[in-house]
Structure formats: C-alpha cells, structure tokens
Design a protein around this motif. Structure first.
Motif, PDB file in Angstrom:
ATOM      1  N   UNK A 212       0.854  -1.188   0.000  1.00 35.74           N
ATOM      2  CA  UNK A 212       0.000   0.000   0.000  1.00 35.74           C
ATOM      3  C   UNK A 212       0.891   1.239   0.000  1.00 35.74           C
ATOM      4  N   UNK A 213       0.504   2.236  -0.764  1.00 26.23           N
ATOM      5  CA  UNK A 213       1.336   3.424  -0.884  1.00 26.23           C
ATOM      6  C   UNK A 213       0.474   4.689  -0.959  1.00 26.23           C
ATOM      7  N   UNK A 214       1.108   5.814  -0.669  1.00 25.55           N
ATOM      8  CA  UNK A 214       0.508   7.117  -0.912  1.00 25.55           C
ATOM      9  C   UNK A 214       0.963   7.573  -2.291  1.00 25.55           C
ATOM     10  N   UNK A 215       0.190   8.463  -2.948  1.00 25.45           N
ATOM     11  CA  UNK A 215       0.655   8.994  -4.233  1.00 25.45           C
ATOM     12  C   UNK A 215       2.067   9.551  -4.088  1.00 25.45           C
ATOM     13  N   UNK A 216       2.938   9.179  -5.006  1.00 29.02           N
ATOM     14  CA  UNK A 216       4.329   9.594  -4.892  1.00 29.02           C
ATOM     15  C   UNK A 216       4.951   9.797  -6.265  1.00 29.02           C
ATOM     16  N   UNK A 217       6.120  10.359  -6.269  1.00 29.11           N
ATOM     17  CA  UNK A 217       6.858  10.604  -7.502  1.00 29.11           C
ATOM     18  C   UNK A 217       8.277  10.068  -7.363  1.00 29.11           C
ATOM     19  N   UNK A 218       8.837   9.701  -8.498  1.00 26.35           N
ATOM     20  CA  UNK A 218      10.262   9.388  -8.552  1.00 26.35           C
ATOM     21  C   UNK A 218      10.915  10.419  -9.450  1.00 26.35           C
ATOM     22  N   UNK A 436      21.426  12.176  -8.939  1.00 28.36           N
ATOM     23  CA  UNK A 436      20.962  11.679  -7.642  1.00 28.36           C
ATOM     24  C   UNK A 436      19.511  11.217  -7.746  1.00 28.36           C
ATOM     25  N   UNK A 437      19.208   9.991  -7.333  1.00 30.33           N
ATOM     26  CA  UNK A 437      17.827   9.500  -7.414  1.00 30.33           C
ATOM     27  C   UNK A 437      17.023   9.881  -6.184  1.00 30.33           C
ATOM     28  N   UNK A 438      15.724  10.056  -6.353  1.00 30.70           N
ATOM     29  CA  UNK A 438      14.811  10.282  -5.236  1.00 30.70           C
ATOM     30  C   UNK A 438      13.515   9.548  -5.542  1.00 30.70           C
ATOM     31  N   UNK A 439      13.384   8.359  -4.956  1.00 16.32           N
ATOM     32  CA  UNK A 439      12.174   7.557  -5.154  1.00 16.32           C
ATOM     33  C   UNK A 439      11.210   7.799  -3.999  1.00 16.32           C
ATOM     34  N   UNK A 440       9.953   7.421  -4.202  1.00 17.11           N
ATOM     35  CA  UNK A 440       8.915   7.514  -3.175  1.00 17.11           C
ATOM     36  C   UNK A 440       8.844   8.905  -2.557  1.00 17.11           C
ATOM     37  N   UNK A 441       8.873   9.925  -3.401  1.00 15.58           N
ATOM     38  CA  UNK A 441       8.777  11.309  -2.946  1.00 15.58           C
ATOM     39  C   UNK A 441       7.309  11.651  -2.706  1.00 15.58           C
ATOM     40  N   UNK A 442       6.979  12.035  -1.477  1.00 14.38           N
ATOM     41  CA  UNK A 442       5.598  12.359  -1.120  1.00 14.38           C
ATOM     42  C   UNK A 442       5.356  13.863  -1.260  1.00 14.38           C
ATOM     43  N   UNK A 443       4.102  14.227  -1.489  1.00 16.42           N
ATOM     44  CA  UNK A 443       3.777  15.648  -1.673  1.00 16.42           C
ATOM     45  C   UNK A 443       4.026  16.449  -0.408  1.00 16.42           C
ATOM     46  N   UNK A 444       4.049  15.784   0.743  1.00 16.06           N
ATOM     47  CA  UNK A 444       4.267  16.474   2.017  1.00 16.06           C
ATOM     48  C   UNK A 444       5.742  16.623   2.366  1.00 16.06           C
ATOM     49  N   UNK A 459       7.130  20.478  -5.004  1.00 13.32           N
ATOM     50  CA  UNK A 459       5.885  20.987  -5.583  1.00 13.32           C
ATOM     51  C   UNK A 459       5.891  20.833  -7.104  1.00 13.32           C
ATOM     52  N   UNK A 460       7.032  21.133  -7.713  1.00 12.42           N
ATOM     53  CA  UNK A 460       7.129  20.972  -9.172  1.00 12.42           C
ATOM     54  C   UNK A 460       6.875  19.521  -9.568  1.00 12.42           C
ATOM     55  N   UNK A 461       7.442  18.579  -8.817  1.00 11.96           N
ATOM     56  CA  UNK A 461       7.318  17.156  -9.158  1.00 11.96           C
ATOM     57  C   UNK A 461       5.859  16.717  -9.194  1.00 11.96           C
ATOM     58  N   UNK A 462       5.023  17.333  -8.352  1.00 14.28           N
ATOM     59  CA  UNK A 462       3.607  16.952  -8.318  1.00 14.28           C
ATOM     60  C   UNK A 462       2.751  17.792  -9.256  1.00 14.28           C
ATOM     61  N   UNK A 463       3.298  18.888  -9.742  1.00 19.56           N
ATOM     62  CA  UNK A 463       2.560  19.698 -10.712  1.00 19.56           C
ATOM     63  C   UNK A 463       2.866  19.300 -12.150  1.00 19.56           C
ATOM     64  N   UNK A 464       4.062  18.749 -12.377  1.00 18.61           N
ATOM     65  CA  UNK A 464       4.426  18.307 -13.726  1.00 18.61           C
ATOM     66  C   UNK A 464       3.503  17.170 -14.158  1.00 18.61           C
ATOM     67  N   UNK A 624      -5.621   2.880   8.579  1.00 18.56           N
ATOM     68  CA  UNK A 624      -6.942   2.462   8.111  1.00 18.56           C
ATOM     69  C   UNK A 624      -7.815   3.646   7.677  1.00 18.56           C
ATOM     70  N   UNK A 625      -7.398   4.859   8.035  1.00 23.05           N
ATOM     71  CA  UNK A 625      -8.218   6.032   7.719  1.00 23.05           C
ATOM     72  C   UNK A 625      -8.148   6.365   6.234  1.00 23.05           C
ATOM     73  N   UNK A 626      -9.188   7.031   5.763  1.00 22.82           N
ATOM     74  CA  UNK A 626      -9.216   7.535   4.388  1.00 22.82           C
ATOM     75  C   UNK A 626      -8.714   8.982   4.437  1.00 22.82           C
ATOM     76  N   UNK A 627      -7.448   9.159   4.117  1.00 19.07           N
ATOM     77  CA  UNK A 627      -6.814  10.474   4.246  1.00 19.07           C
ATOM     78  C   UNK A 627      -6.368  10.959   2.870  1.00 19.07           C
ATOM     79  N   UNK A 628      -6.855  12.115   2.483  1.00 20.53           N
ATOM     80  CA  UNK A 628      -6.401  12.778   1.264  1.00 20.53           C
ATOM     81  C   UNK A 628      -5.621  14.016   1.695  1.00 20.53           C
ATOM     82  N   UNK A 629      -4.324  13.917   1.595  1.00 20.88           N
ATOM     83  CA  UNK A 629      -3.426  14.975   2.060  1.00 20.88           C
ATOM     84  C   UNK A 629      -3.016  15.845   0.873  1.00 20.88           C
TER      85      UNK A 629
END
Length: 635
Positions: A212-218, A436-444, A459-464, A624-629
């Motif tokens: 299970x994962x949160x939305x993320x970027x590499x 340099x790699x950066x995997x599993x980057x979270x918006x927070x 912020x750019x990684x999640x807007x692209x 277990x919570x439904x969290x949209x961050x």
C-alpha cells in the motif's frame, strides 16, 4: 462604397450584435474566473474520513501556534526550517483530532470543555493570557488528553492470559543443543532458476497489502554549486587587509572602531564575547589562554572553511562565574511558588548578565516580562574561572552577484539544452555531474534528499504532468537544482513491476529450497554435509526467546524444529531464510538457574511489553483512515 453604405444602413443592428458578443465574452470570462475562484475556495488542505480541513482553518491554526511559540520563546520570527516544523506539528495535531474524535464518539470516550477549563485554571498562573484564550492551545490539551485516555483504554483491553504467561516462560527457559547442516541457497546459481510472470503475479496478490502506498513521484536531479569565484576570495581578503591596521590598533576602542570604520558592503562581521578555556573556539584557545596571552594581543588574518578571520584580546586574565542559580518569583503574587534554576552565564542576554554581575549573592533584581514583573534572586554562583574577552573580525566568502549569475547560467543552460530524461542523463554523464535518485517522494516532503530549502522542487514534481519532463532551475540555499520527473505513481498500491525485484528472490529461493529438500530428504547429518559440501555446525543453548540459531543467525524455522523435536532426533529438511537445514537435537534442558513458573510475574512482564500496542493503535488508526493529504498544493 456599396459595402460601406450597407454597413451604414444596418449600423444599429451591428452595434447590438457586437455589443451582445462583447457582453457574452465579458460574462464568459467572469463566469470562468468565478469558476476558478470557486474551485480555489473548494480546494481542501486535507480530507480525513470525510471531514474537510480547509486552507483557512489550517493556516489559522498555524498562525495561532506560531504566535504562542513566539510568546513562549520570546521570539519575533522563526526561520524556514522552524516554520516547516510548526506546520507539521499543526498537521499532526489536526490529524489526531479527527482520528481520535471519531473513535471517541463511537465508544463513548470524551474530554469535556469543563475538563479543559479545569486544566487551564490549574496552571493559569504560569500561562500568558494569550494561551488561555487560544483555540490552538485548547485543541492541544483536548488531543493530548483524549490520546492518553484512548491509549489507556487500549492498554486495559490487551492483557496477557495464563496461556500467554506459560508460553513466555517456556520460550525463555526451555533450551536445546543441536547439530545442523545448512545447504545454502547461494550454492545454486540464480541463472538456473526460472520464475514465470504468473508466479510473480500470484505472490504479488498474496502480499499486496504490504505494498500500500501514498501517491508519490520518482525524480532524479543534479546539483550545481553556487560557489564564490577567485575574484570573490580576492575581494574578501583585500577587505580584511584594509581593516587590519585599525583592528590591531591597541589605542583605539574596538567597539568605536566597528561603529566608525566597517563598511557593511564589504561583508565584514564583528563579534565580541566572553569565553572560558572550555567555551572558546578551538582555533583561538592557545592564543587567548597560552602563556603569552595578554590584553591587546592579536592574530594575523587566517583562512579556513571559506572564512577569513582575525582575533584580538580585548580583556584578559580576569575571573567570573560560569553559572548562576536564580530563585525566580512574581513580584506581588505569593500564589505562585518561587522556582529555582541554574543557568549558564553565556546563555543569558547581556542585560541580565550585567544585572547578575552587579547583584551580590542573596540579593535580587527585577525585570519586566510582558505585563508581569519578575524578581531574580541571585541564590548562588559557581566558583569563578579565568575568562577572556575576545573580539573577532571575519568575512565569510560568498558569491558576488556576478558569480551568482554565472553559476545560475551554467545550471540554466543545462536545463534548456536537455528536455528529455535521456538527454538529461547523457548530458550529466558528459559534464561529470552525479545524477541523484529520489524515489517515493511524497507531496508532504519538505526537501529532496539532503538538499535544504528544496520544497519548490517537491511541488514541481507533483505539478508536472508528464514523465520525462525536465524542470527549470531551482535555487536551494547555496546550490542550484535541475530535476527530471522519472515516474508518476498515483495508485493505492505499488505496481507489480515496481515490487517484482523484491518478490523474485523469494520465488527463486523457494525453488532452490525444493531442489535442496529433495537432495537432503532422508539423509543423516554426515550425508547431508557431504551433499551440501559443508561442515556439521553446532547451535548450543538455543531458546525461542533468543531468536538466533547458532552462526546461521535469525532462522525461526530451524530454531523451532530444534526445540520441538525429541532429543537425538534428526529432522526432515527444513526450509530456512538462508538455506535448507537438517537438524539433530542432541539435548533438551531447562535454562540454568531458571526460576519456577510464576504466572503473575510473567503476566506483569508481558504487560510491560504490551504497552507498545497502545501506541501502535494510533498508527493503525491512521493506516486504516481515508486520508487525502493535499498540503503539497498549498505549501
């Protein structure tokens, strides 16, 4: 002419048509703008189990918490790192508030307003007025106490029973000695084992809950140093040399010199402070406390860590205390007991330090603290130690505007010339840049890797919108960053393709285990050792509580087999973590000095361990919570 005449004839009609068209355009623009405005207003910082946290509520709590911390620490502002920590603290507070409040409502748990008022009233004398009326402060009390009640409730429900106590005792005191052979999986080459896609998919589905994962970027990124040029170093050194004669002049008051002769444009900085032989910077210790140290002595200009510096002894060979013990009390308020506190002199503001030096032991001085007057009684002082007052003039070499622009242009050229991931990586290799790699980057995330002040890259990684997009240049502290978006991961679970490298080795080892089990079935230890081409090994005094099985390490299956089977029994092949085992239990006994079974004592010991479960309950609630961050959209 005929056309012009027709236009004149129908002028009124045309004006109406054009007017309507313009009105439609204006209204359309207004409606679209209104729609965008409404969309902005409707955006949420987060949604937790259906409960909205709006930008206004979140920012209001951040502002209020910041104000309280400024009062508490007597600060007017905080740096970016502290501000980020405050935002995170507020988020955790609001998250816990939503999670625990929902649970509390279901099970009838509560923290009432009356309880909160009582807690505030109890500590009112020690609280500034702003805290008492603060919504953020009341929420922190509410959440803290609701969390305490909830964890106590969970802890009361998780209690060891008699079977737990008996198992724990036996796991600790039942002991075995064993001989074993381990045929390692590494003896069979991975290349000889085939794993099908269907096998991978089946194991993935079996373990999917683990992915299970949160939305993320590499992303991948390169760094460009914003470093000073040779000219910058030369200018800094020249400024120091120009200031050197006046700084070293014994007849000139140093403070007056600073006020009169330092040009702020040069970047020169002046520091004057009192030091002991323990607190003085290491590079000045021999100079300030050596045999030849005297008032008026000075060093030459020295260079280290991109800083030019020189020092001068303003005052030498005098003695003062390192620490003071205060007895603090509120003037005119006998309801608050006096508080005793040791403080290092170097930690005191100069105006308090001056008052301490003028006040005899046993006497007091008073200072205004907001709307209250505080009495500082000098209760005790440590034995005076030798001190020196040292003036330091220094300049940190920083890139000039010219150097900064030149460094930026290098990074900008890289970003402009490389528009795909392939071009990005090829150019980096050509220019000798480390990607340099950066995997599993979270918006927070506040930063990427170890790069400070790099929130804008996140912020750019999640807007692209497209994988392979190369960023513009980001200025992050003393370096520039150019990044490429490698992968967008929006699913609730990591994909099979993503986790296949983790699953494949396990499937390979399973197939190796099947081969080795077939080879070792029905064999004695000596025969098994010969087949595996290893020596018979020994594992003595093993217990279930020890987790380790001889030199083989953590091997639960081998450990359990050795303890479960009868003495002088040789096991069937046992699949372990590192290989397949054949085990002969040579002896079984109680641990030396093992006490008699005491169910009550065992339960008490287990209850201490079970306390951890109460804290884990909060993690489970969050999982277990439904969290949209959506904080990354705003900060």
């Amino acid at each position: 002419m005929a056309t012009l005449q027709k236009i004149r004839n129908h002028g009124a009609l045309l004006l109406i048509i054009v007017g309507l068209a313009m009105l439609a355009f204006i209204l359309g623009d207004a409606i679209n703008s209104g729609s965008s405005f409404l969309n902005l207003k409707n955006r949420k910082v987060a949604v937790i189990n259906g409960q909205d946290i709006t930008p206004e509520d979140y920012q209001a709590m951040i502002d209020e918490t910041t104000k309280l911390l400024e009062i508490q620490y007597n600060r007017n502002n905080f740096d970016e790192e502290t501000t980020v920590q405050i935002r995170e603290q507020v988020w955790q507070q609001m998250l816990l508030n939503e999670l625990l409040s929902a649970q509390a409502e279901e099970i009838g748990l509560a923290v009432t307003d009356e309880e909160i008022d009582q807690m505030i009233e109890k500590n009112k004398s020690n609280l500034p007025e702003e805290f008492i009326e603060s919504r953020a402060f009341r929420m922190s009390i509410y959440v803290e106490n609701l969390q305490r009640k909830y964890q106590m409730l969970v802890q009361s429900l998780i209690r060891p029973n008699s079977l737990d106590a008996e198992f724990a005792y036996e796991a600790r005191t039942n002991m075995a000695n064993a001989q074993y052979v381990m045929a390692p999986y590494s003896a069979i080459a991975d290349s000889t084992i085939e794993v099908s896609d269907s096998e991978l998919k089946a194991l993935y589905n079996e373990r999917k809950h683990l992915f299970k994962q949160k939305p993320n970027r590499e992303i991948a990124y390169v760094l460009f140093a914003d470093a000073p040029s040779k000219e910058d170093f030369a200018e800094a050194e020249a400024a120091m040399k120009a200031a050197q004669p006046a700084f070293q002049n014994n007849g000139l008051d140093t403070l007056e010199y600073i006020k009169r002769d330092i040009d702020p444009k040069t970047g020169l900085m002046y520091e004057q402070a009192e030091y002991s032989s323990v607190t003085i910077p290491e590079q000045y210790k021999d100079f300030a406390f050596g045999a030849t140290a005297q008032q008026g002595a000075y060093t030459d200009i020295e260079f280290a860590d991109d800083t030019y510096a020189m020092a001068r002894i303003v005052r030498s060979n005098y003695f003062t205390s390192d620490s003071v013990k205060f007895k603090l009390s509120l003037v005119g308020d006998t309801t608050v007991p006096a508080q005793e506190q040791w403080v290092r002199m170097e930690e005191l503001p100069d105006f308090i330090k001056d008052s301490v030096n003028k006040t005899p032991v046993g006497q007091h001085f008073t200072l205004k603290n907001q709307d209250r007057e505080v009495a500082y009684q000098v209760d005790s002082l440590t034995t005076p130690t030798r001190k020196v007052e040292l003036a330091v003039l220094k300049v940190d070499v920083r890139p000039s505007s010219k150097s900064h622009n030149a460094n930026y242009n290098v990074a900008k050229q890289f970003a402009v010339n490389n528009k795909t991931e392939e071009e990005f990586r090829a150019a980096a290799e050509k220019d000798g840049l480390t990607v340099l790699p950066q995997a599993n980057l979270l918006s927070s995330a506040h930063n990427i890797g170890q790069v400070q002040q790099s929130r804008e890259v996140v912020r750019w990684a999640f807007q692209a919108e497209d994988e392979g997009t190369v960023s513009d240049v980001f200025e992050c502290g003393d370096q520039f960053v150019v990044a490429v978006l490698v992968e967008i991961n929006e699913g609730d679970y990591a994909s099979l393709e993503k986790v296949a490298p983790q699953l494949r080795p396990e499937l390979i080892n399973r197939k190796k285990a099947a081969q080795l089990t077939e080879q070792l079935a029905g064999k004695s230890l000596a025969e098994a050792a010969k087949i595996a081409k290893v020596e018979v090994a020994q594992a003595d005094s093993v217990t279930l509580a020890s987790y380790m099985f001889g030199a083989a390490g953590v091997e639960p299956a081998a450990l359990g087999t050795a303890l479960a089977q009868a003495a002088n029994t040789v096991s069937a092949p046992v699949e372990g973590n590192q290989g397949v085992f054949v085990i002969k239990t040579t002896a079984k006994m109680k641990a030396p000095g093992a006490e008699k079974f005491d169910a009550k004592a065992e339960k008490q010991s287990l209850q201490q361990r079970y306390m951890y479960a109460a804290y884990q309950a909060l993690n489970i609630l969050e999982r277990k919570a439904d969290i949209k961050d959506n904080r990354g959209m705003f900060y």
